[in-house]
Write an enzyme that holds these catalytic residues in place. Structure first.
Site, PDB file in Angstrom:
ATOM      1  N   THR A 261       1.088  -1.337   0.056  1.00 55.58           N
ATOM      2  CA  THR A 261      -0.152   0.543  -0.254  1.00 55.58           C
ATOM      3  C   THR A 261       0.966   1.165   0.153  1.00 55.58           C
ATOM      4  OG1 THR A 261      -2.235  -1.075   1.541  1.00 55.58           O
ATOM      5  CG2 THR A 261      -1.546   1.199   1.153  1.00 55.58           C
TER       6      THR A 261
ATOM      7  N   SER B   1       1.905  -7.492  -1.251  1.00 60.70           N
ATOM      8  CA  SER B   1       2.847  -8.846  -0.282  1.00 60.70           C
ATOM      9  C   SER B   1       2.236 -10.016   0.733  1.00 60.70           C
ATOM     10  CB  SER B   1       3.153  -8.090   1.025  1.00 60.70           C
ATOM     11  OG  SER B   1       2.251  -8.234   2.451  1.00 60.70           O
ATOM     12  N   SER B   2       1.336 -10.148   0.158  1.00 66.53           N
ATOM     13  CA  SER B   2       0.562 -11.768  -0.227  1.00 66.53           C
ATOM     14  C   SER B   2       0.673 -12.405  -1.168  1.00 66.53           C
ATOM     15  CB  SER B   2      -0.805 -11.312  -0.672  1.00 66.53           C
ATOM     16  OG  SER B   2      -2.037 -10.275  -0.091  1.00 66.53           O
TER      17      SER B   2
ATOM     18  N   ASP C 146       1.095  -7.129   5.175  1.00 68.95           N
ATOM     19  CA  ASP C 146       0.154  -8.395   5.490  1.00 68.95           C
ATOM     20  C   ASP C 146       1.652  -9.701   5.148  1.00 68.95           C
ATOM     21  OD1 ASP C 146      -2.332  -7.337   4.481  1.00 68.95           O
ATOM     22  OD2 ASP C 146      -2.654  -8.564   2.676  1.00 68.95           O
TER      23      ASP C 146
ATOM     24  N   GLN D  30      -0.865 -20.667  20.984  1.00 72.85           N
ATOM     25  CA  GLN D  30      -1.439 -20.098  20.990  1.00 72.85           C
ATOM     26  C   GLN D  30      -1.630 -18.706  20.964  1.00 72.85           C
ATOM     27  OE1 GLN D  30      -5.407 -21.768  19.709  1.00 72.85           O
ATOM     28  NE2 GLN D  30      -5.052 -23.738  19.056  1.00 72.85           N
ATOM     29  N   CYS D  31      -1.491 -17.751  21.990  1.00 71.78           N
ATOM     30  CA  CYS D  31      -1.219 -17.027  23.108  1.00 71.78           C
ATOM     31  C   CYS D  31      -0.752 -16.124  22.616  1.00 71.78           C
ATOM     32  CB  CYS D  31      -0.775 -17.078  24.270  1.00 71.78           C
ATOM     33  SG  CYS D  31      -2.057 -18.541  25.357  1.00 71.78           S
TER      34      CYS D  31
HETATM   35  N1  ASP Z   1      -1.844  -6.095   1.066  1.00 73.59           N
HETATM   36  C1  ASP Z   1      -1.514  -4.929   1.300  1.00 73.59           C
HETATM   37  C2  ASP Z   1       0.412  -5.682   0.921  1.00 73.59           C
HETATM   38  O1  ASP Z   1      -0.205  -6.647   2.250  1.00 73.59           O
HETATM   39  C3  ASP Z   1      -1.316  -4.474   2.439  1.00 73.59           C
HETATM   40  C4  ASP Z   1      -0.794  -3.270   2.840  1.00 73.59           C
HETATM   41  O2  ASP Z   1       0.107  -3.311   2.614  1.00 73.59           O
HETATM   42  O3  ASP Z   1      -0.828  -2.246   3.699  1.00 73.59           O
HETATM   43  O4  ASP Z   1       0.308  -5.788   0.171  1.00 73.59           O
END
Ligand code: ASP
Length: 337
Positions: free
Chosen positions: A13, A57-58, A89, A272-273
């Site tokens: 972003t 970044s996904s 992400d 998981q905590c």
């Molecule tokens: N989906 C975006 C990414 O991780 C979200 C971000 O940049 O905040 O690339």
């Protein structure tokens, strides 16, 4: 002599601007001075480069971690610090992976990004990038670490976690205090920062992605557990357990894990905590895990656990004893031990 920082733009972003029609699209890094004219007046100089393909970044992958590391290694002697602009992400995964790849780091590698694009009026990106640059350029305090700077805090990268998809303070580090806080001044907590290594920098590039994460929940079906443990070619499994590392004590569950371990599967127990640590044998509900050879993840984050497992299997996979021993050791300050 000016200090020099290299900015590596990977996407996310932060690197978006609004065009005249109001749509968001990634901006070319050379235009950074149009977006942030103040950067022309810093006391340090800034160069920039970007990955071949700018990504959300996904879509981050281990081979892109290697691309980022290659840029840094190639330019290591030419700059005082590095800033990696990255989507939020998976930023904590990349920061963790880079921390393991760079052994004997002597310079800061600071990842940052934003929740709103730089080109928007209310963007949090401006502060994040300016502070990250300042931290990477300063020489008052040695920061030989891979870090994340976000909303006034500098975190150790392999201790960080994205905690909010809406607020500007999107990251935190539950089990280790922040390394610096930006207010009127940037206040560094030198005693929390790793000492600078004396040895030569080593960059290790191998990742073995034959790993899985199994999050436990009451009612989990035996067939689900067995199918994950018996995944063909699986070499590492992280089980996300309850509380201080507890899991069902039912025979089918322990037997399924034991069969995997007997075949050479490395199993790591991560809680998981959000905060606190795995303490095997504190409760009867973790004694069997310890008995069959499940390893303790202590207070590691899931992001650091996944990348550390891929890193260890990739670089030391031939030596099962070494992988098991290093998995429980603190390599880059990722666990408190
Ligand atoms: N989906 C975006 C990414 O991780 C979200 C971000 O940049 O905040 O690339």
């Amino acid at each position: 002599m000016h200090n020099k920082v290299l900015v590596i733009y990977t996407g996310g972003t932060i690197g978006m601007v609004q065009d005249e029609n109001g749509s968001l699209h990634p901006f070319a890094m050379e235009r950074i001075y149009d977006v942030l004219p103040l950067l022309q007046h810093t006391s340090y100089s800034i160069d920039s480069c970007q990955l071949d393909h700018i990504i959300d970044s996904s879509n981050m992958t281990p081979s892109l971690w290697v691309d980022i590391a290659n840029i840094i290694e190639k330019e290591y002697d030419n700059y005082d610090g590095f800033v990696v602009l990255h989507g939020t992400d998976t930023m904590a995964y990349t920061a963790s992976a880079l921390s393991f790849m760079f052994e004997n780091l002597t310079k800061p590698i600071v990842l940052t990004g934003s929740q709103l694009p730089l080109g928007m009026l209310r963007s949090d990106g401006r502060d994040n990038i300016i502070c990250a640059l300042e931290i990477a350029a300063q020489q008052e305090v040695v920061i030989p670490e891979v870090c994340i700077f976000f909303q006034s805090h500098l975190y150790r990268g392999n201790r960080s976690t994205k905690v909010s998809a809406e607020h500007f303070d999107a990251f935190t580090s539950y089990n280790y205090p922040s390394l610096a806080k930006a207010g009127i001044d940037i206040e560094y907590k030198q005693h929390l920062i790793m000492p600078r290594a004396e040895q030569e920098l080593v960059v290790r590039r191998q990742f073995d992605t034959h790993v899985a994460v199994l999050k436990l929940f009451p009612g989990i079906h035996p067939s689900v557990v067995r199918s994950i443990v018996n995944t063909p070619d699986l070499k590492g499994l992280i089980i996300e357990t309850f509380g201080s590392g507890n899991a069902p004590t039912e025979e089918w569950f322990i037997d399924a894990l034991k069969e995997g371990i007997d075949r050479g599967l490395v199993i790591l127990d991560v809680t998981q905590c959000k905060s606190g640590a795995v303490k095997l044998r504190q409760y009867a509900a973790s004694c069997d895990l310890d008995r069959i050879g499940v390893l303790s993840g202590h207070d590691i984050t899931i992001e650091a656990a996944v990348t550390k497992m891929m890193y260890l299997l990739g670089n030391y996979g031939e030596d099962a004893r070494m992988v098991r021993q290093l998995m429980e050791d603190s390599l880059r300050g990722e666990i408190s031990k």
